[in-house]
Scaffold this active site. Structure first.
Site, mmCIF file in Angstrom:
data_model
loop_
_atom_site.group_PDB
_atom_site.id
_atom_site.type_symbol
_atom_site.label_atom_id
_atom_site.label_comp_id
_atom_site.label_asym_id
_atom_site.label_seq_id
_atom_site.Cartn_x
_atom_site.Cartn_y
_atom_site.Cartn_z
ATOM 1 C CG ASP A 1 -2.947 3.315 6.996
ATOM 2 O OD1 ASP A 1 -2.947 2.749 5.895
ATOM 3 O OD2 ASP A 1 -3.731 4.229 7.284
ATOM 4 C CB SER B 1 5.070 5.090 4.287
ATOM 5 O OG SER B 1 5.344 6.145 5.162
ATOM 6 C CG HIS C 1 -0.722 5.976 4.713
ATOM 7 N ND1 HIS C 1 -2.103 5.986 4.712
ATOM 8 C CD2 HIS C 1 -0.332 6.793 5.728
ATOM 9 C CE1 HIS C 1 -2.533 6.759 5.695
ATOM 10 N NE2 HIS C 1 -1.488 7.259 6.321
ATOM 11 C CG ASN D 1 -1.835 1.183 1.293
ATOM 12 O OD1 ASN D 1 -2.423 1.559 0.265
ATOM 13 N ND2 ASN D 1 -2.008 1.786 2.455
HETATM 14 C C1 GAR Z 1 -2.769 8.920 -2.873
HETATM 15 O O1 GAR Z 1 -2.339 10.112 -2.305
HETATM 16 C C2 GAR Z 1 -2.576 7.775 -1.900
HETATM 17 O O2 GAR Z 1 -1.445 7.905 -1.093
HETATM 18 C C3 GAR Z 1 -3.834 7.894 -1.078
HETATM 19 O O3 GAR Z 1 -4.849 8.177 -2.012
HETATM 20 C C4 GAR Z 1 -4.287 8.926 -3.086
HETATM 21 C C5 GAR Z 1 -4.674 8.236 -4.373
HETATM 22 O O4 GAR Z 1 -4.284 9.011 -5.472
HETATM 23 N N1 GAR Z 1 -4.091 6.677 -0.359
HETATM 24 C C6 GAR Z 1 -4.612 6.648 0.860
HETATM 25 O O5 GAR Z 1 -4.950 7.644 1.460
HETATM 26 C C7 GAR Z 1 -4.777 5.272 1.440
HETATM 27 N N2 GAR Z 1 -5.012 5.354 2.834
HETATM 28 P P1 GAR Z 1 -4.246 8.381 -6.929
HETATM 29 O O6 GAR Z 1 -5.623 7.731 -7.166
HETATM 30 O O7 GAR Z 1 -4.024 9.567 -7.836
HETATM 31 O O8 GAR Z 1 -3.129 7.389 -6.969
#
Ligand code: GAR
Length: 202
Positions: A155, A146, A119, A117
């Site tokens: 997480d 991370s 995060h 994942n």
């Molecule tokens: C990213 O910032 C990722 O780190 C976050 O969602 C966004 C997805 O963006 N993930 C989380 O918050 C998971 N807990 P994307 O669809 O443009 O890759």
């Protein structure tokens, strides 16, 4: 002769690529970063399946790129189907890239050490949602992202890669989100490449 065979086997092992599914919920910018990285000959993984929580920009991009793309139509029982899709495509590793549903402990147990994942925080700081707003509200001096192995606890799990930035006076949460996202696009492919290399040896 034996040495030749061993070298041939080593070359084969080096060249085998790990089969990966990417799970998304929306925009899919991390998916795009992974797909771009996977175009390199020496990248250790291929993206063979994209699964999305809903029809999304990420899905459109994946389909246009010729990747098999599935949309979850049953949010309650989706893990049974997801497991079928992953198994029938011989997927070895799953990358969560902005995938928001929480995977159940039993699903994570079956795919133990096979789910990564990304995060948007410097874990173990700021688990959960709204990390950029919370980093500002709590007066953090630095922030980042991370890549970690997914476990039953949200997480948590071994951190494989991190990137950090300094929070500047006047930064808004949108500024932070944009700067952290750029870092995500760097470290997720790096972490996947390293981790998939190990899996491909088994
Ligand atoms: C990213 O910032 C990722 O780190 C976050 O969602 C966004 C997805 O963006 N993930 C989380 O918050 C998971 N807990 P994307 O669809 O443009 O890759």
């Amino acid at each position: 002769m034996v040495r030749g065979l061993m070298e041939a086997r080593a070359t084969k092992l080096r060249m085998r690529k790990c089969r990966v599914a990417v799970l998304i919920s929306g925009r899919g910018s991390n998916l795009r970063a992974l797909l771009k990285a996977a175009q390199a000959d020496d990248f250790s993984a291929t993206i063979d399946l994209v699964v999305s929580e809903r029809d999304s920009d990420g899905c459109v991009f994946a389909r246009d790129a010729g990747i098999e793309t599935r949309v979850i139509d049953d949010k309650i029982n989706f893990e049974t189907k997801l497991h079928e899709w992953l198994s029938s495509r011989s997927i070895e590793l799953v990358c969560l890239a902005g995938f928001m549903p929480i995977l159940s402990p039993s699903f994570v147990g079956v795919w133990r050490a096979r789910i990564l994942n990304i995060h948007p925080s410097l874990l173990p700081k700021l688990r959960g949602l709204d990390t950029h707003k919370r980093a500002l509200a709590e007066g953090h001096k630095e922030h980042g992202c991370s890549v970690h192995i997914v476990t039953e606890k949200i997480d948590e799990g071994e951190v494989l890669e991190q990137a950090r930035l300094t929070i500047k006076a006047g930064d808004s949460h949108e500024d932070l989100a944009a700067r952290v996202l750029k870092l995500e696009h760097k470290i997720y492919p790096q972490a996947l490449d390293k981790y998939a290399r190990k899996i491909a040896l088994y």
